[in-house]
Design a protein around this motif. Sequence first.
Motif, PDB file in Angstrom:
ATOM      1  N   TYR A  71      -5.115 -17.610  -7.447  1.00  0.00           N
ATOM      2  CA  TYR A  71      -5.040 -17.036  -6.105  1.00  0.00           C
ATOM      3  C   TYR A  71      -4.873 -15.520  -6.121  1.00  0.00           C
ATOM      4  CZ  TYR A  71       0.067 -17.385  -6.861  1.00  0.00           C
ATOM      5  OH  TYR A  71       1.345 -17.283  -7.372  1.00  0.00           O
ATOM      6  N   ASN A  72      -4.727 -14.920  -7.285  1.00  0.00           N
ATOM      7  CA  ASN A  72      -4.663 -13.470  -7.383  1.00  0.00           C
ATOM      8  C   ASN A  72      -5.941 -12.981  -8.063  1.00  0.00           C
ATOM      9  OD1 ASN A  72      -3.201 -10.907  -7.121  1.00  0.00           O
ATOM     10  ND2 ASN A  72      -3.132 -10.952  -9.358  1.00  0.00           N
ATOM     11  N   LEU A  73      -7.002 -12.862  -7.280  1.00  0.00           N
ATOM     12  CA  LEU A  73      -8.305 -12.508  -7.825  1.00  0.00           C
ATOM     13  C   LEU A  73      -8.327 -11.050  -8.288  1.00  0.00           C
ATOM     14  CD1 LEU A  73     -10.587 -14.174  -5.125  1.00  0.00           C
ATOM     15  CD2 LEU A  73      -9.871 -15.116  -7.324  1.00  0.00           C
ATOM     16  N   PRO A  74      -9.143 -10.739  -9.282  1.00  0.00           N
ATOM     17  CA  PRO A  74      -9.264  -9.344  -9.732  1.00  0.00           C
ATOM     18  C   PRO A  74      -9.696  -8.442  -8.582  1.00  0.00           C
ATOM     19  CG  PRO A  74     -10.367 -10.837 -11.258  1.00  0.00           C
ATOM     20  CD  PRO A  74     -10.001 -11.655 -10.062  1.00  0.00           C
ATOM     21  N   VAL A  75      -9.136  -7.274  -8.524  1.00  0.00           N
ATOM     22  CA  VAL A  75      -9.471  -6.338  -7.447  1.00  0.00           C
ATOM     23  C   VAL A  75     -10.657  -5.487  -7.869  1.00  0.00           C
ATOM     24  CG1 VAL A  75      -7.817  -4.620  -8.262  1.00  0.00           C
ATOM     25  CG2 VAL A  75      -8.547  -4.589  -5.885  1.00  0.00           C
ATOM     26  N   ALA A  76     -11.571  -5.233  -6.919  1.00  0.00           N
ATOM     27  CA  ALA A  76     -12.805  -4.521  -7.254  1.00  0.00           C
ATOM     28  C   ALA A  76     -13.117  -3.413  -6.252  1.00  0.00           C
ATOM     29  CB  ALA A  76     -13.976  -5.501  -7.328  1.00  0.00           C
ATOM     30  N   SER A  77     -12.066  -2.813  -5.678  1.00  0.00           N
ATOM     31  CA  SER A  77     -12.278  -1.702  -4.752  1.00  0.00           C
ATOM     32  C   SER A  77     -11.113  -0.726  -4.856  1.00  0.00           C
ATOM     33  CB  SER A  77     -12.409  -2.204  -3.311  1.00  0.00           C
ATOM     34  OG  SER A  77     -11.185  -2.747  -2.852  1.00  0.00           O
ATOM     35  N   ASP A  78     -11.359   0.505  -4.431  1.00  0.00           N
ATOM     36  CA  ASP A  78     -10.321   1.536  -4.492  1.00  0.00           C
ATOM     37  C   ASP A  78      -9.120   1.178  -3.628  1.00  0.00           C
ATOM     38  OD1 ASP A  78     -11.481   3.237  -6.302  1.00  0.00           O
ATOM     39  OD2 ASP A  78     -12.524   4.436  -4.801  1.00  0.00           O
ATOM     40  N   HIS A  79      -9.382   0.896  -2.359  1.00  0.00           N
ATOM     41  CA  HIS A  79      -8.263   0.631  -1.451  1.00  0.00           C
ATOM     42  C   HIS A  79      -7.577  -0.691  -1.785  1.00  0.00           C
ATOM     43  CE1 HIS A  79     -10.844  -2.283   0.642  1.00  0.00           C
ATOM     44  NE2 HIS A  79      -9.727  -2.762   1.124  1.00  0.00           N
ATOM     45  N   GLY A  80      -8.293  -1.597  -2.497  1.00  0.00           N
ATOM     46  CA  GLY A  80      -7.707  -2.886  -2.837  1.00  0.00           C
ATOM     47  C   GLY A  80      -6.491  -2.757  -3.738  1.00  0.00           C
ATOM     48  N   VAL A  81      -6.476  -1.722  -4.586  1.00  0.00           N
ATOM     49  CA  VAL A  81      -5.320  -1.493  -5.465  1.00  0.00           C
ATOM     50  C   VAL A  81      -4.090  -1.176  -4.628  1.00  0.00           C
ATOM     51  CG1 VAL A  81      -4.394  -0.033  -7.299  1.00  0.00           C
ATOM     52  CG2 VAL A  81      -6.813  -0.686  -7.334  1.00  0.00           C
ATOM     53  N   TRP A  82      -4.266  -0.305  -3.625  1.00  0.00           N
ATOM     54  CA  TRP A  82      -3.147   0.059  -2.744  1.00  0.00           C
ATOM     55  C   TRP A  82      -2.730  -1.131  -1.881  1.00  0.00           C
ATOM     56  CZ3 TRP A  82       0.929   2.565  -2.123  1.00  0.00           C
ATOM     57  CH2 TRP A  82       1.460   2.913  -0.883  1.00  0.00           C
ATOM     58  N   THR A  83      -3.716  -1.892  -1.397  1.00  0.00           N
ATOM     59  CA  THR A  83      -3.418  -3.075  -0.592  1.00  0.00           C
ATOM     60  C   THR A  83      -2.607  -4.086  -1.398  1.00  0.00           C
ATOM     61  OG1 THR A  83      -5.476  -2.784   0.659  1.00  0.00           O
ATOM     62  CG2 THR A  83      -4.428  -4.948   0.765  1.00  0.00           C
ATOM     63  N   ASP A  84      -3.004  -4.308  -2.646  1.00  0.00           N
ATOM     64  CA  ASP A  84      -2.257  -5.238  -3.501  1.00  0.00           C
ATOM     65  C   ASP A  84      -0.830  -4.746  -3.742  1.00  0.00           C
ATOM     66  OD1 ASP A  84      -4.400  -6.881  -3.635  1.00  0.00           O
ATOM     67  OD2 ASP A  84      -4.620  -6.837  -5.814  1.00  0.00           O
ATOM     68  N   THR A  85      -0.686  -3.441  -3.942  1.00  0.00           N
ATOM     69  CA  THR A  85       0.655  -2.883  -4.151  1.00  0.00           C
ATOM     70  C   THR A  85       1.549  -3.139  -2.947  1.00  0.00           C
ATOM     71  OG1 THR A  85      -0.231  -1.133  -5.582  1.00  0.00           O
ATOM     72  CG2 THR A  85       1.956  -0.771  -4.636  1.00  0.00           C
ATOM     73  N   LEU A  86       1.012  -2.889  -1.745  1.00  0.00           N
ATOM     74  CA  LEU A  86       1.781  -3.141  -0.523  1.00  0.00           C
ATOM     75  C   LEU A  86       2.128  -4.621  -0.395  1.00  0.00           C
ATOM     76  CD1 LEU A  86      -0.086  -0.898   2.105  1.00  0.00           C
ATOM     77  CD2 LEU A  86       2.085  -0.449   0.949  1.00  0.00           C
ATOM     78  N   PHE A  87       1.169  -5.477  -0.747  1.00  0.00           N
ATOM     79  CA  PHE A  87       1.397  -6.922  -0.644  1.00  0.00           C
ATOM     80  C   PHE A  87       2.536  -7.373  -1.551  1.00  0.00           C
ATOM     81  CE2 PHE A  87       0.621 -11.178  -2.354  1.00  0.00           C
ATOM     82  CZ  PHE A  87       0.639 -11.930  -1.186  1.00  0.00           C
ATOM     83  N   TRP A  88       2.515  -6.907  -2.807  1.00  0.00           N
ATOM     84  CA  TRP A  88       3.529  -7.366  -3.754  1.00  0.00           C
ATOM     85  C   TRP A  88       4.889  -6.744  -3.476  1.00  0.00           C
ATOM     86  CZ3 TRP A  88       2.787 -11.717  -5.728  1.00  0.00           C
ATOM     87  CH2 TRP A  88       1.519 -12.141  -6.106  1.00  0.00           C
ATOM     88  N   VAL A  89       4.909  -5.525  -2.932  1.00  0.00           N
ATOM     89  CA  VAL A  89       6.193  -4.947  -2.515  1.00  0.00           C
ATOM     90  C   VAL A  89       6.781  -5.778  -1.376  1.00  0.00           C
ATOM     91  CG1 VAL A  89       7.264  -2.960  -1.374  1.00  0.00           C
ATOM     92  CG2 VAL A  89       5.693  -2.599  -3.278  1.00  0.00           C
ATOM     93  N   THR A  90       5.928  -6.139  -0.418  1.00  0.00           N
ATOM     94  CA  THR A  90       6.389  -6.984   0.694  1.00  0.00           C
ATOM     95  C   THR A  90       6.866  -8.340   0.187  1.00  0.00           C
ATOM     96  OG1 THR A  90       4.810  -5.904   2.181  1.00  0.00           O
ATOM     97  CG2 THR A  90       5.725  -7.997   2.907  1.00  0.00           C
ATOM     98  N   MET A  91       6.111  -8.922  -0.749  1.00  0.00           N
ATOM     99  CA  MET A  91       6.510 -10.212  -1.320  1.00  0.00           C
ATOM    100  C   MET A  91       7.841 -10.111  -2.046  1.00  0.00           C
ATOM    101  SD  MET A  91       4.547 -12.829  -0.719  1.00  0.00           S
ATOM    102  CE  MET A  91       4.864 -13.917  -2.110  1.00  0.00           C
ATOM    103  N   ALA A  92       8.062  -9.001  -2.759  1.00  0.00           N
ATOM    104  CA  ALA A  92       9.316  -8.825  -3.489  1.00  0.00           C
ATOM    105  C   ALA A  92      10.495  -8.728  -2.530  1.00  0.00           C
ATOM    106  CB  ALA A  92       9.243  -7.575  -4.368  1.00  0.00           C
ATOM    107  N   VAL A  93      10.346  -7.907  -1.496  1.00  0.00           N
ATOM    108  CA  VAL A  93      11.442  -7.711  -0.534  1.00  0.00           C
ATOM    109  C   VAL A  93      11.756  -9.007   0.204  1.00  0.00           C
ATOM    110  CG1 VAL A  93      12.131  -6.515   1.580  1.00  0.00           C
ATOM    111  CG2 VAL A  93      10.965  -5.257  -0.248  1.00  0.00           C
TER     112      VAL A  93
END
Length: 355
Positions: A71-93
Amino acid sequence: MFQFIIILGVVLLLVILFTLFRISRLVSVVKGSDKKVASTSNKVNAALFMVFLIGGFGFFFWYSWTYFDDYNLPVASDHGVWTDTLFWVTMAVTGIVFIITNVLLFWFSYAYQHKDGVKAKFYPDNVKLELLWTVVPAIVLAGLVFTGLQAWNDITSAASEDAEIVEIMGYQFAWGVRYPGVKDNALGEYNYQLIDAVNQFGMDLKDKNSYDDFMPIEMHIPKGKEVLLKIRARDVLHSVFLPHFRVKMDAVPGMPTHFKFTATKSTQDMREELGDPEFDYFVTCTEICGKGHFSMKLKLVVDEPADFEKWKSEQPTWLKLNPDYLSKVPEEKRELAKIKAGIVEGDENNLKASI
């Protein structure tokens, strides 16, 4: 099927017997029996809270670890890296808060189960504690919201002048794409009232920019160049989803939307990364739009820039494939339309002057 019915019958029988047992116990309590009927079941229920806590979290962590790559597919875009970072920070909190609150919830249910002679403590309020659990979550959530808003504003802001423009339209039950022609690199205007069985995009042939537009059967985008998706729907609500690029935007009838992104991995790059020579990107629909919703998939190919330009140059224009629609072009623009559409060979200098 017969075995399933037998199993279901046994389960229902056990439920009925358990219910009758509980009713008899409750009846004895109502009658004023001195027998302590709640003691055993109370301890069992308290113990089950802990079993559910340990088993539930155990399954949660095992599943997350085992199937993480699914369910964590490889990211293939510039903004996708930032989007994933925001997602995992939200998941952590939120995940840490979820774990702490649920551990306390189940532990308190076990530790403070009913015991004879023990009275619960009355704790009406604590202003400092209430301020703490109000202000701290508000600050954390505000931080998450504003960083998410920054990412949203970035992907929905105006695209660069040299961005590759692709119009994608959802309809029951498929996707259609339209590209501006290489001669003017500008999409023609459209009018929904002009939509018919052939002119599915409702292209307005009074606009000279539409004469070299083309509509391929699969979508291509260049690697490393900004792409602006112009999104609309022809009938009901759809949703454009490109999971590897972290692109998701609703396609709303009567309300065009857009999304810009830059692909960082070509189709061949991803095939090599995954070790899967059959891998392909797809555009899918993530808004249930009817019985054929499951079939709304469109192949997407990410090309190297030179390959993409070559592919574009080889695509026949829509007007060339549908010459009958020349009759809908204003007479004074018909010759220009033929030249731009590639129906006849024309003087390139005159064409540039006309454009």
